[in-house]
Design an enzyme around this catalytic site. Structure first.
Site, PDB file in Angstrom:
ATOM      1  N   GLU A   1      38.582  39.547  46.397  1.00 44.07           N
ATOM      2  CA  GLU A   1      38.946  38.419  45.529  1.00 44.07           C
ATOM      3  C   GLU A   1      39.334  39.007  44.188  1.00 44.07           C
ATOM      4  O   GLU A   1      38.520  39.679  43.552  1.00 44.07           O
ATOM      5  CB  GLU A   1      37.747  37.478  45.355  1.00 44.07           C
ATOM      6  CG  GLU A   1      37.434  36.648  46.577  1.00 44.07           C
ATOM      7  CD  GLU A   1      38.567  35.733  47.001  1.00 44.07           C
ATOM      8  OE1 GLU A   1      39.444  35.407  46.169  1.00 44.07           O
ATOM      9  OE2 GLU A   1      38.600  35.361  48.183  1.00 44.07           O
TER      10      GLU A   1
ATOM     11  N   CYS B   1      38.078  33.807  36.870  1.00 42.38           N
ATOM     12  CA  CYS B   1      39.324  34.116  37.583  1.00 42.38           C
ATOM     13  C   CYS B   1      40.087  32.827  37.899  1.00 42.38           C
ATOM     14  O   CYS B   1      41.271  32.862  38.195  1.00 42.38           O
ATOM     15  CB  CYS B   1      39.084  34.954  38.821  1.00 42.38           C
ATOM     16  SG  CYS B   1      37.762  34.364  39.836  1.00 42.38           S
TER      17      CYS B   1
ATOM     18  N   GLN C   1      36.972  44.458  26.512  1.00 40.99           N
ATOM     19  CA  GLN C   1      37.594  43.160  26.815  1.00 40.99           C
ATOM     20  C   GLN C   1      38.187  42.553  25.543  1.00 40.99           C
ATOM     21  O   GLN C   1      39.287  41.989  25.564  1.00 40.99           O
ATOM     22  CB  GLN C   1      36.563  42.218  27.438  1.00 40.99           C
ATOM     23  CG  GLN C   1      37.137  40.915  27.944  1.00 40.99           C
ATOM     24  CD  GLN C   1      38.176  41.107  29.047  1.00 40.99           C
ATOM     25  OE1 GLN C   1      37.921  41.802  30.026  1.00 40.99           O
ATOM     26  NE2 GLN C   1      39.351  40.513  28.892  1.00 40.99           N
TER      27      GLN C   1
END
Ligand code: ADP
Length: 476
Positions: free
Chosen positions: A245, A279, A326
């Protein structure tokens, strides 16, 4: 500082070295030290998991169900405490984190039920005197590699079905969130499993993750596209079962006839909550001409008011992003967007709060085109772009013009467009008048195109990955 060890063959074992886990809301807050497993320890874990297979798959379904149920009950009972730990290491808000622990508990409860519902088929053979039975065997030793953004729910939705259907497990959590994984392991370790059925190996992707790929019978992964591709390649080379995934570039289509408040809510919730680190987050807001200006103004106003602060502080709506890397990536994409000509209506910038952390305000780009880099690549931060379109047909074409296909939403009151979108959008999940993120735990999850590879996860469909079908011919 407490050293949290790996769990191999029913024993807590120290690794070669250890990593320190810090709180993204307060970098002075050290959560603990976590052992990094060596390659040899990963091989040991796979070895003991393989040995435990016969015993575990021979347990009655009632015994396996009871153990999953024990895990579920403990997660429910400790959801506040575990939620706080999760929020502390990942940066999502306390409420979101407690909700995630409850989700994990529900998943274990769901699969406790599925364990006793495993079934097969009995058919007449086309030849005389023969019966045919179709049944399901466990796949074997399942390797589980998970990301940091849902550090207890994603492990739960892989571990629970793996155990339910008689497999044994070697689990490698993300480097940034070992504490939630360790806490879950401690619960699993006390739930009544035979030694070796469940193993935790912490550490880096290139060392621990790679070592896992060499020995397991199946690998289930959630994470970045780049890592997912390399895992799929290695797994297919070994001809083992693989499920990956990966990312999304999820569109939310807003049509002129949308209920205005619903559309604004869906955009703000889907794009910016949990700092966009889902996501399934909406990163492309595809909006028709007639509603565009009003919609953009309302979204900009709403995100300006979001309370961004320490994840555990009362009133916080959005916590920090997960780490410096990030944060740098998010800001780099803001620069890229500006350089490629997008208009930055709300510009994301780093924020100072009482405690030092990775605080970042949202970014809203307008006047963007779908070929811009910011609309092609997953950013995984609080950054969304608006793409203005003339009508529904153009909106659908742009929504589908992407390498990804995880989630997609539409805000409209037109049944005709809603149904057409549901049928023609190339995604694994589709939402009508709902945010693209925010999912149930008992139905399949997964995408199309570059977002997912292999069988669906979760719900009753999970059995397809975690079992192998056997066809038996029996003379009567
Ligand atoms: P992110 O960029 O969000 O950290 P990754 O795909 O790098 O996403 O990480 C997701 C999971 O994959 C983590 O558990 C990580 O350690 C693991 N991982 C990273 N690189 C590899 C690799 N080369 N092989 C196996 N696992 C890996």
């Amino acid at each position: 500082m407490t050293l949290h060890k790996n769990y191999i063959g029913g024993q807590w074992v120290a690794g070669t070295d250890a990593s320190v886990n810090i709180n993204p809301s307060d970098t002075n807050d050290v959560i603990g030290e976590f052992s990094n497993a060596s390659r040899e320890q990963v091989a040991d874990a796979i070895g003991v998991a393989r040995k435990a297979l016969v015993k575990w798959s021979g347990y009655t379904t009632q015994m396996r169900s009871d153990i999953l149920s024990n895990i579920s009950i403990e997660l429910f009972n400790r959801k506040e405490e575990l939620g706080e730990l999760l929020a502390r290491e990942e940066g999502k808000t306390r409420a979101e984190a407690i909700g995630e622990v409850a989700r994990a508990a529900n998943i274990f409860r769901f699969f406790a039920g599925e364990t006793v519902r495993i079934n097969g088929e009995k058919l007449a053979s086309v030849r005389p005197g023969i019966d045919v039975e179709v049944s399901r065997d466990p796949v074997g030793v399942v390797g589980i590699i998970t990301p940091w953004n849902f550090p207890i729910a994603i492990p739960a939705w892989k571990i629970a079905p793996a155990l339910a259907f008689g497999n044994t497990v070697v689990f490698k959590p993300a480097e940034l969130t070992p504490a939630s994984a360790w806490a879950l392991t401690e619960i699993i370790a006390k739930a009544g499993l035979p030694e070796g059925v469940f193993n935790l190996v912490m550490g880096s992707g290139p060392i621990v993750g790679q070592a896992m790929l060499d020995g397991v019978d199946a690998i289930t992964f959630t994470g970045s596209v780049k890592t997912g591709r390399s895992i799929v390649q290695r797994a297919t080379e070994r001809m083992i079962r693989v499920q990956a995934e990966m990312g999304g570039k999820n569109p939310l289509v807003v049509l002129d006839d949308a209920d205005f408040d619903t559309a604004v809510f869906c955009a703000v919730d889907g794009a910016f909550l949990q700092a966009g680190q889902r996501c399934t987050a909406s990163s492309r807001l595809i909006v028709t001409d007639g509603i565009h200006d009003r919609f953009v103004a309302a979204v900009a106003q709403r995100i300006d008011k979001l309370v961004i602060d320490h994840a555990l502080k009362a009133g916080t709506q959005v916590g920090p992003v997960v780490d410096q890397r990030q944060l740098d990536q998010d800001l780099r994409y803001v620069d890229i967007g500006i350089r490629e000509g997008a208009r930055c209506l709300v510009a994301g910038k780093t924020l100072k709060r009482e405690t030092p952390g990775f605080y970042l305000s949202p970014t809203l780009f307008v006047d963007t085109t779908n070929d811009m880099q910011i609309n092609r690549e997953e950013i995984f931060g609080p950054v969304a772009s608006v793409i203005r379109v003339k009508n529904y047909d153009e909106a659908l074409a742009i929504a589908n013009d992407t390498d990804f296909g995880l989630s997609a939403g539409i805000c409209t009151t037109s049944q005709k467009h809603a149904r057409h979108f549901q049928t023609n959008i190339q995604s694994g999940l589709t939402m009508l008048n709902l945010p693209t993120a925010g999912l149930d735990y008992h139905v399949p999850f997964g995408g199309r195109k570059g977002s997912s590879y292999g069988a669906r996860e979760q719900g009753r469909y999970a059995i397809d990955f975690y079992t192998i079908v056997k066809t038996s011919y029996l003379t009567v």
